[in-house]
Design a protein around this motif. Structure first.
Motif, mmCIF file in Angstrom:
data_model
loop_
_atom_site.group_PDB
_atom_site.id
_atom_site.type_symbol
_atom_site.label_atom_id
_atom_site.label_comp_id
_atom_site.label_asym_id
_atom_site.label_seq_id
_atom_site.Cartn_x
_atom_site.Cartn_y
_atom_site.Cartn_z
ATOM 1 N N ASP A 183 5.736 -28.480 -26.802
ATOM 2 C CA ASP A 183 7.063 -28.229 -27.419
ATOM 3 C C ASP A 183 6.949 -27.100 -28.422
ATOM 4 O O ASP A 183 7.769 -26.180 -28.466
ATOM 5 C CB ASP A 183 7.559 -29.469 -28.176
ATOM 6 C CG ASP A 183 8.168 -30.498 -27.229
ATOM 7 O OD1 ASP A 183 8.473 -30.109 -26.082
ATOM 8 O OD2 ASP A 183 8.304 -31.664 -27.646
ATOM 9 N N LEU A 184 5.911 -27.197 -29.274
ATOM 10 C CA LEU A 184 5.781 -26.215 -30.350
ATOM 11 C C LEU A 184 5.501 -24.827 -29.796
ATOM 12 O O LEU A 184 6.096 -23.840 -30.208
ATOM 13 C CB LEU A 184 4.636 -26.601 -31.289
ATOM 14 C CG LEU A 184 4.772 -27.920 -32.009
ATOM 15 C CD1 LEU A 184 3.563 -28.157 -32.896
ATOM 16 C CD2 LEU A 184 6.038 -27.935 -32.852
ATOM 17 N N VAL A 185 4.609 -24.785 -28.817
ATOM 18 C CA VAL A 185 4.239 -23.482 -28.291
ATOM 19 C C VAL A 185 5.354 -22.933 -27.402
ATOM 20 O O VAL A 185 5.682 -21.743 -27.453
ATOM 21 C CB VAL A 185 2.919 -23.589 -27.504
ATOM 22 C CG1 VAL A 185 2.531 -22.250 -26.889
ATOM 23 C CG2 VAL A 185 1.815 -24.078 -28.426
ATOM 24 N N GLY A 186 5.949 -23.846 -26.637
ATOM 25 C CA GLY A 186 6.970 -23.408 -25.679
ATOM 26 C C GLY A 186 8.276 -23.056 -26.333
ATOM 27 O O GLY A 186 8.913 -22.053 -25.987
ATOM 28 N N SER A 187 8.725 -23.868 -27.306
ATOM 29 C CA SER A 187 9.986 -23.513 -27.955
ATOM 30 C C SER A 187 9.869 -23.697 -29.456
ATOM 31 O O SER A 187 10.323 -24.683 -30.026
ATOM 32 C CB SER A 187 11.131 -24.380 -27.406
ATOM 33 O OG SER A 187 10.957 -25.718 -27.770
ATOM 34 N N PRO A 188 9.205 -22.736 -30.119
ATOM 35 C CA PRO A 188 9.078 -22.819 -31.576
ATOM 36 C C PRO A 188 10.446 -22.869 -32.243
ATOM 37 O O PRO A 188 11.364 -22.173 -31.797
ATOM 38 C CB PRO A 188 8.327 -21.546 -31.947
ATOM 39 C CG PRO A 188 8.231 -20.720 -30.722
ATOM 40 C CD PRO A 188 8.629 -21.515 -29.539
ATOM 41 N N ALA A 189 10.523 -23.679 -33.303
ATOM 42 C CA ALA A 189 11.828 -23.882 -33.934
ATOM 43 C C ALA A 189 12.278 -22.632 -34.684
ATOM 44 O O ALA A 189 13.466 -22.368 -34.784
ATOM 45 C CB ALA A 189 11.760 -25.061 -34.908
ATOM 46 N N ASP A 190 11.357 -21.890 -35.236
ATOM 47 C CA ASP A 190 11.764 -20.665 -35.920
ATOM 48 C C ASP A 190 10.638 -19.641 -35.868
ATOM 49 O O ASP A 190 9.574 -19.896 -35.285
ATOM 50 C CB ASP A 190 12.189 -20.955 -37.365
ATOM 51 C CG ASP A 190 11.048 -21.541 -38.179
ATOM 52 O OD1 ASP A 190 9.898 -21.570 -37.700
ATOM 53 O OD2 ASP A 190 11.314 -21.980 -39.320
ATOM 54 N N GLN A 191 10.858 -18.524 -36.514
ATOM 55 C CA GLN A 191 9.886 -17.448 -36.459
ATOM 56 C C GLN A 191 8.537 -17.866 -37.060
ATOM 57 O O GLN A 191 7.490 -17.463 -36.590
ATOM 58 C CB GLN A 191 10.452 -16.227 -37.219
ATOM 59 C CG GLN A 191 9.693 -14.939 -36.970
ATOM 60 C CD GLN A 191 9.585 -14.625 -35.475
ATOM 61 O OE1 GLN A 191 10.561 -14.825 -34.722
ATOM 62 N NE2 GLN A 191 8.420 -14.169 -35.026
ATOM 63 N N TYR A 192 8.618 -18.730 -38.075
ATOM 64 C CA TYR A 192 7.397 -19.197 -38.755
ATOM 65 C C TYR A 192 6.478 -19.875 -37.746
ATOM 66 O O TYR A 192 5.297 -19.563 -37.629
ATOM 67 C CB TYR A 192 7.795 -20.163 -39.867
ATOM 68 C CG TYR A 192 6.646 -20.777 -40.617
ATOM 69 C CD1 TYR A 192 5.914 -20.043 -41.544
ATOM 70 C CD2 TYR A 192 6.294 -22.108 -40.421
ATOM 71 C CE1 TYR A 192 4.873 -20.618 -42.239
ATOM 72 C CE2 TYR A 192 5.244 -22.697 -41.112
ATOM 73 C CZ TYR A 192 4.544 -21.940 -42.023
ATOM 74 O OH TYR A 192 3.505 -22.514 -42.719
ATOM 75 N N ILE A 193 7.070 -20.813 -36.980
ATOM 76 C CA ILE A 193 6.265 -21.525 -35.985
ATOM 77 C C ILE A 193 5.829 -20.558 -34.894
ATOM 78 O O ILE A 193 4.688 -20.606 -34.420
ATOM 79 C CB ILE A 193 7.079 -22.674 -35.363
ATOM 80 C CG1 ILE A 193 7.696 -23.534 -36.461
ATOM 81 C CG2 ILE A 193 6.210 -23.471 -34.406
ATOM 82 C CD1 ILE A 193 6.934 -24.706 -36.867
ATOM 83 N N ALA A 194 6.724 -19.670 -34.538
ATOM 84 C CA ALA A 194 6.404 -18.725 -33.468
ATOM 85 C C ALA A 194 5.181 -17.895 -33.862
ATOM 86 O O ALA A 194 4.260 -17.713 -33.068
ATOM 87 C CB ALA A 194 7.603 -17.821 -33.187
ATOM 88 N N ASP A 195 5.170 -17.425 -35.113
ATOM 89 C CA ASP A 195 4.014 -16.663 -35.582
ATOM 90 C C ASP A 195 2.766 -17.515 -35.550
ATOM 91 O O ASP A 195 1.683 -17.078 -35.176
ATOM 92 C CB ASP A 195 4.244 -16.196 -37.034
ATOM 93 C CG ASP A 195 5.261 -15.089 -37.085
ATOM 94 O OD1 ASP A 195 5.586 -14.553 -35.998
ATOM 95 O OD2 ASP A 195 5.739 -14.768 -38.186
#
Lengths: 344, 678, 324
Positions: free
Chosen positions: A253-265
């Protein structure tokens, strides 16, 4: 989650004078951490936290240093007194517990493993492991018998009479683990247990935790700042920043659809093929895909799907709960791998 | 628990804006100091000799007369005042019982032949065995050798008296000090209350409370023990609390996470982990006790102190050195045994033993049989009860030293006298006159201004309060005499501290040579220093100052050396690789970086010197010390002596706070460091 | 481990044997404690006596002779305690002190401890007469004949100045514990002098000796009976004569010291105990010459005990009279 082991509701921990007023005061609780510090001199280490941990689950809390994760895990057994909110264990609120009840909780329900081990230097391995049992009032013969069992379980047989400073870091943490296990608690809390260890030993210890979890099926709450460790161990991962929950979900979930840019980074450097499952790259079934094409489950990790896809002359179908949800092909897999490398 | 807080706070609390007001502060400080110096000099030149508040030694103020009546009041009410009846007198009797028990065992029974219950042979055997059991075989042999040497010196009974009193005092100190220390270690609130009291007790020079104690508890071994307990308690309280508080937070947290109760935590975690620190506290307490038991000879404590007092009064350097040697040897034996005991108390020490625990117990048991045999011998045979008189080398030592000191006095007379006169007339008298002949209001303002410059206005307030008390006590002029001596001595101490400290910090070899000397210097009780210098320089302020310098220098040197040795090797490498000369390294790198240690050394040096300058009144130091001594021996001056004692305490607080403020000045954000006693 | 236990097996019997041998040895040969007790205890039920020891040689002589007689003629156990004068009086209350052998006046203490608290009693004069005063070495009198009048002292003040006396003339005192009015005298007689304490009798003596030998000026506190006066005959400076009561207020004294009839003080408990040593303390009297002879011996390096023995052996009749 029908019958969670631990439920956390609206949990706050504010350090500083007058901190107890902040959660109740809507105008203050809405402020950012920096503003709050400037306005009140208080530091909200945990802000309005809500989550459940299921029985037998490995629940990972992840964040950078200073994000409040260590405070959060200590609030669960009130090693740090929470400011407000509820922590339900077996349906009872830990925050309401009296001294005796709290002590019982610590003795029998939840044990903790610490980053710097917290072993007693004047006691042997055997005495360290049996410390919790001694505190509970168990007799000497009984606690030694149980402790020897546990020492064998954590792989320290033969070291019973050694003192902590005679052991390597990894072995010391095995003692810490053994001490937590000896009381046979329902839940084990880990506070960055392996971050003080060398990478190789860390990998061994992670494997050890996975093994123990398989063998004993305990609920585990695991705090770490290492994303790969979180992904490796966690059934679910909660990411914290400045005391707040940013996202809570399974690794893919986290890797596939990060909730925001912070997680995406955060997750950008993760080898996505190792974490994501097929569901994240499943496209609609193309016209011309043969009906007898190979089928893979949607929960398969992409890397594990590579051989099947490479060996197949046509796209591979993806199935979820007995239903075909779509297809994948070499391009979609390569794009995941390339994307990762580009990011790296 | 608060890794989080610790990580964050420093980052946020250093806004760049803080730099500018700091520079302005520096400017203000310079103006304050410069202005104060100018005002002082002008005041000294133009207002010379006015408003000096000089009070001749035999004159009293109304306050002193009132305090005199305390003396009479206590004497009148001792018998029937409930505080005496139910608290103080029973306390005295209880202490007396224990003291008599130990003196009876080791030194002399109260009846009959006044032989020690277990004789000298039994004493030597028993103490050797205890040293073995608590420490190791080496310290046991040392103990045996030292006690036999006392016998050879002809001072066995005196040494045994001193030892018995030390034992009694340490026992009572531990009985009260360890529980207090535990409380202070566990509870921040207790610690907060107790810390200033301990600070106060340690600034209090030993001499000051002898007279009030003798008043309350009468003279004799009991009040000597009580005085000693007061003096010796702070180290063990502090170190016990420190040991418990110093347990790593994660260890304590780990224990808490298992659900320990408070008592369980204390027994399984805090006491075992603090054990070594507590035993270190016992070591320091023992050394302090020996020092005080010696001085307590002035209130009729038997033992080696009596011999020293007698020698002081008859200027008998030989006897004094002989007794001083005993005191030093006793100090060394006590120090080594308690240090060995603290090694044994180290966690995990048990596993490095060459012999197993069982073998050790069997050997100790066998040893105890020998001890019992020796005691039995002592109780039956006269030669084992009283140390044989024919084996006495004491007179030899006395005569030898006397001859040597006579020779020194006759042949170095010119040298010692010209040194004394030169320093007294060239440095001490002008400086003292600068302090005593300036009008008091001006000098007080100058000191307050310096305090404001060193710290903030709060320190100025503290300084003003201390000075006000001294003025109200009517002892301003005497306080300035004492201050002059203290400051002169401390300056010399600091010069020595820097020279030897730098040498030790830079060279391991110098350190190895110096450190045992300094350790020995520190274990020596204050009293021992007086007599040799009295022989050389006569009873003058100079003698007291020299004694104070010798007494305080080891502490200052050690702190400075540690500070210089603690400078990171990387910094030194960088300085060397930049091509600095040794002199440049010392002045540009080592001294500036050890600045905090230097300030701490000055702080400790001052407190030590002050304590010695007061005791130095016995050899001619004037000022407050003389008032205390005179109040002690002349009942008409009792009140003044009491007031002088108080004045010394406030002078001590003033100096302590000011040097501590100087110590924290470089890094403004750090909390004031606690004084470290060695 | 096994080697140590073997070692143990061998040493243990040896140790036990040594211990046993030592015990056997105790049984035969050498004086035993019991013999000593029997030899000592049989004489009298005297018990023990605590004698305060004040810090001047004359006192030491008194105390030495008294202790010697009590110990050897009466079989008492004597403990001497090094104490300053006033502290000794405090010892009457606590039982630390039974006897003060030479008391110089101290009307205030006598009132406090004898009249008010009733813990001490006057045991009569020692037979010695004491004088305190200001003295100069003899050579000064030859050179400055008028120096013996206090009125002329200011003229010579600069002569007596030292580095300790802040520009004024120095009056050298002894131990701060000694009876002294000197500070008040300097002030009330309007003298340009400062009192400096040498700290002890020994320091005073040494200073006077050096002053006479090197012909250096010195003005100091001194007293008789004092053996040193026979070595260097110090000359006494005359102060305004003593009149009864002129020294009642210690801050306003402007007259010479009185003549002291030196006496002995003993504790009430000791006096009432009926101990022969108490009787001895009351009976003890001798002359200044007696005291000086013993004191000179002590000062000459003889042990106080030996000096006392010498005097006692030479004066059997006088001692017998005390013991009657």
């Amino acid at each position: 989650m029908s019958n969670p082991d631990i439920s956390v509701r609206n949990l706050w921990k504010v350090f500083g004078p007058g901190g107890e007023k902040i959660p109740k005061d809507a105008s203050l609780s809405a402020l950012s951490a920096a503003e709050l510090l400037a306005r009140t001199g208080c530091n909200a280490a945990v802000r309005d936290m809500n989550f459940d941990v299921g029985k037998g689950e490995v629940f990972v809390v992840m964040g950078l240093s200073g994000s409040g994760k260590s405070t959060l895990i200590r609030c669960l057994t009130r090693l740090i007194e929470p400011t407000s909110g509820r922590v339900l264990v077996d349906g009872k609120d830990v925050l309401e517990a009296g001294t005796g009840e709290l002590r019982e909780l610590r003795r029998r329900k939840m044990s903790m493993v610490f980053q710097h081990f917290g072993l007693l230097p004047h006691r042997t391995v055997l005495d360290n492991v049996s410390y919790g049992l001694q505190i509970r009032g168990a007799g000497k013969a009984q606690r030694y018998a149980k402790s020897r069992e546990i020492i064998e379980l954590v792989g320290l047989k033969g070291y019973e009479q050694h003192f902590p400073d005679q052991l390597s870091g990894g072995m010391q943490q095995r003692v810490g683990l053994g001490r937590a296990l000896a009381g046979d608690p329902d839940t084990i809390l880990f506070d960055e247990p392996f971050s003080a260890l060398d990478p190789l030993i860390r990998r061994d210890m992670q494997a050890e935790v996975i093994r123990l979890h398989k063998e004993m099926g305990k609920t585990m709450v695991f705090v770490t700042h290492d994303l790969s460790e979180a992904l490796k161990l966690g059934d679910r991962i909660l990411i914290m920043r400045n005391g707040e929950m940013v996202q809570c979900g399974t690794g893919d979930d986290l890797v596939g659809s990060p909730a925001d840019q912070y997680i995406a980074d955060f997750v950008s450097e993760v080898p996505r093929a190792d974490v994501l499952t097929l569901k994240w790259i499943t496209g609609p079934v193309a016209f011309g895909t043969p009906a007898d094409a190979p089928v893979l489950a949607a929960g398969t990790v992409i890397r594990d799907a590579i051989p099947a896809v490479m060996n197949s002359s046509c796209p591979v179908l993806v199935e979820d709960a007995g239903r075909i949800t779509g297809q994948i092909d070499r391009d979609s897999i390569l794009s995941v791998i390339l994307g990762t490398e580009a990011a790296a | 628990m608060s890794t989080l807080i610790r990580e964050r706070v420093p980052v946020r609390n250093t806004p760049p804006a803080a730099v500018r007001p700091q520079r302005r502060r520096l400017g203000r400080r310079t103006i304050l100091l410069g202005g104060a110096a100018v005002a002082w000099l002008l005041g000294f030149i133009f207002l010379h000799g006015t408003a000096t508040l000089n009070l001749p030694a035999s004159e009293l103020t109304d306050l002193h007369r009132t305090l005199n009546q305390v003396n009479a009041w206590v004497a009148d009410n001792r018998a029937d005042n409930p505080v005496f009846q139910y608290l103080l007198t029973p306390l005295r009797s209880a202490v007396d019982v224990v003291a008599n028990l130990f003196t009876g065992i080791f030194a002399a029974s109260t009846t009959g032949l006044r032989l020690p219950e277990i004789g000298w042979l039994g004493t030597v055997a028993l103490l050797g065995w205890i040293a073995w059991a608590a420490g190791n075989i080496r310290v046991a042999l040392l103990t045996v050798a030292v006690f036999i040497f006392f016998g050879l010196q002809g001072l066995f009974v005196d040494a045994a008296y001193s030892f018995a009193l030390v034992l009694t005092a340490v026992l009572f100190t531990l009985l009260t000090g360890i529980p207090l220390g535990i409380l202070a270690g566990i509870s921040a609130r207790v610690s907060k209350v107790i810390t200033p009291v301990l600070d106060f007790m340690q600034i209090l020079p030993t001499f000051v409370y002898l007279a009030p104690l003798a008043l309350i508890f009468l003279i004799g071994p009991a009040s000597a023990v009580i005085a000693t307990v007061i003096y010796a308690a702070p180290p063990v309280i502090r170190l016990t609390a420190h040991g418990i508080r110093g347990i790593p937070a994660d260890t304590r947290e780990a224990s808490d996470s298992l659900g320990t109760t408070g008592v369980q935590r204390l027994i399984t975690l805090q006491l075992p982990l603090a054990r070594r620190t507590i035993v270190m506290g016992i070591n320091q307490t023992t050394m302090a006790a020996l020092s005080m038991v010696t001085i307590a000879a002035l209130i009729a404590a038997p033992g080696l102190g009596q011999v020293v007092v007698r020698a002081l009064q008859s200027l008998d350097v030989g006897t004094a050195v002989n007794a001083g040697l005993s005191i030093v040897l006793l100090a060394i034996a006590l120090d080594r045994v308690t240090t060995a005991a603290s090694r044994r108390a180290e966690p995990g020490a048990a596993r490095n033993r060459r012999i197993s625990r069982r073998t050790r117990y069997i050997l100790l048991g066998a040893g105890f049989v020998v001890v019992l045999a020796a005691i039995q011998l002592s109780r039956t045979m006269l030669w084992a009860a009283v140390f044989p008189k024919d084996l006495n080398i004491g007179p030899g030592i006395v005569d030898g030293v006397t001859a040597a000191s006579q020779w020194l006095q006759t042949n170095l007379f010119f040298l010692t006298v010209s040194l004394r006169e030169g320093v007294t007339n060239g440095v001490l008298n002008p400086f003292q006159s600068l302090l005593t002949d300036t009008p008091f209001y001006l000098l007080a303002l100058v000191i307050i201004a310096v305090a404001c410059a060193l710290g903030r206005w709060q320190l100025g307030l503290v300084a003003a309060a201390c000075l006000a008390v001294i003025i109200c006590l009517g002892l301003w002029s005497d306080a300035m005499v004492t201050l002059a001596g203290t400051l002169v001595a401390t300056s010399v101490v600091m010069i020595l501290g820097v020279i030897f400290g730098v040498a030790m910090g830079r060279s391991n070899r110098v350190d190895q040579i110096m450190r045992p000397l300094l350790d020995a210097g520190q274990t020596m009780p204050a009293f021992v220093y007086l007599v040799p210098f009295l022989g050389l320089f006569g009873a003058t302020r100079f003698t007291a100052i020299v004694a104070g310098i010798i007494y305080a220098a080891p502490v200052a040197i050690k702190i400075t050396a540690d500070g210089i040795a603690a400078i990171s090797p990387t910094v030194m490498e960088a300085a060397v690789s930049a091509g600095s000369t040794p002199w440049q390294i010392i002045t540009k790198v080592q001294l500036p970086m050890a600045r905090k240690s230097l300030a701490l050394a000055a702080n400790q040096g001052l407190i030590y010197v002050l304590a010695m300058v007061v005791v130095g009144a016995l050899v001619g130091a004037g000022g407050l010390g003389y008032d205390v001594v005179a109040g002690f021996v002349q009942s008409s001056l009792f009140g003044k002596g009491l007031a002088a004692g108080l004045a010394i305490v406030f002078l001590g607080i003033l100096l302590d706070r000011m040097t501590q403020a100087a110590a924290v000045r470089p890094a403004r954000k750090t909390a004031p460091g606690k004084p470290v006693r060695h | 481990m096994s080697r140590t236990s073997q070692l143990l097996k061998r040493t243990l019997p040896a140790l036990a044997g040594t211990a046993a041998a030592a015990l056997m040895l105790a049984g035969c040969g050498g004086a035993t404690v019991n013999q000593a007790v029997a030899g000592n205890g049989s004489a009298t039920p005297c018990g023990s006596v605590n004698v305060a020891l004040n810090a001047w040689v004359g006192y030491t002589a008194d105390a030495a002779v008294y202790s010697y007689v009590a110990q050897n003629k009466l079989g008492c156990t004597v403990t001497q305690k090094e104490l300053s004068e006033q502290i000794s009086w405090q010892g009457f209350g606590s039982g630390e002190v039974d006897v003060i052998m030479e008391n110089w006046g101290h009307a205030d203490l006598a009132k406090q401890y004898i009249t008010d608290q009733k813990v001490a009693v006057d045991a009569g004069p020692t037979g010695n007469e004491g004088h305190i005063g200001w003295y100069v070495p003899p050579w000064m009198v030859q050179k400055y004949p008028d120096i013996l009048d206090y009125k002329n002292l200011d003229k010579y003040a600069s002569l007596f100045a030292t580095s300790e006396s802040s520009g004024k003339g120095q009056v050298l005192d002894g131990d701060p514990a000694f009876v002294t009015n000197d500070e008040a005298l300097v002030k009330n007689l309007g003298l340009n002098y400062k009192v400096v304490f040498s700290g002890s009798e020994a320091a005073l003596i040494q200073s006077f000796r050096t002053a006479e030998k090197n012909k250096t000026p010195l003005l100091g506190y001194f007293y008789e009976p004092q053996w040193f006066l026979s070595e260097v005959p110090l000359k006494k400076v005359s102060l305004p004569p003593y009149t009864p009561g002129c020294d009642s207020d210690p801050e306003k004294v402007a007259c010479d010291y009185p003549d002291y009839k030196l006496n002995k003080i003993i504790s009430k408990k000791f006096a009432d105990s009926g101990s022969p040593a108490a009787k001895l303390a009351k009976a003890f009297t001798w002359t200044n010459a007696d005291q000086n002879s013993v004191a000179t011996d002590i000062q000459g390096g003889m042990k106080p005990e030996a000096a006392a023995k010498k005097w006692v052996d030479a004066h059997p009749d006088q001692v017998a009279a005390w013991l009657k």
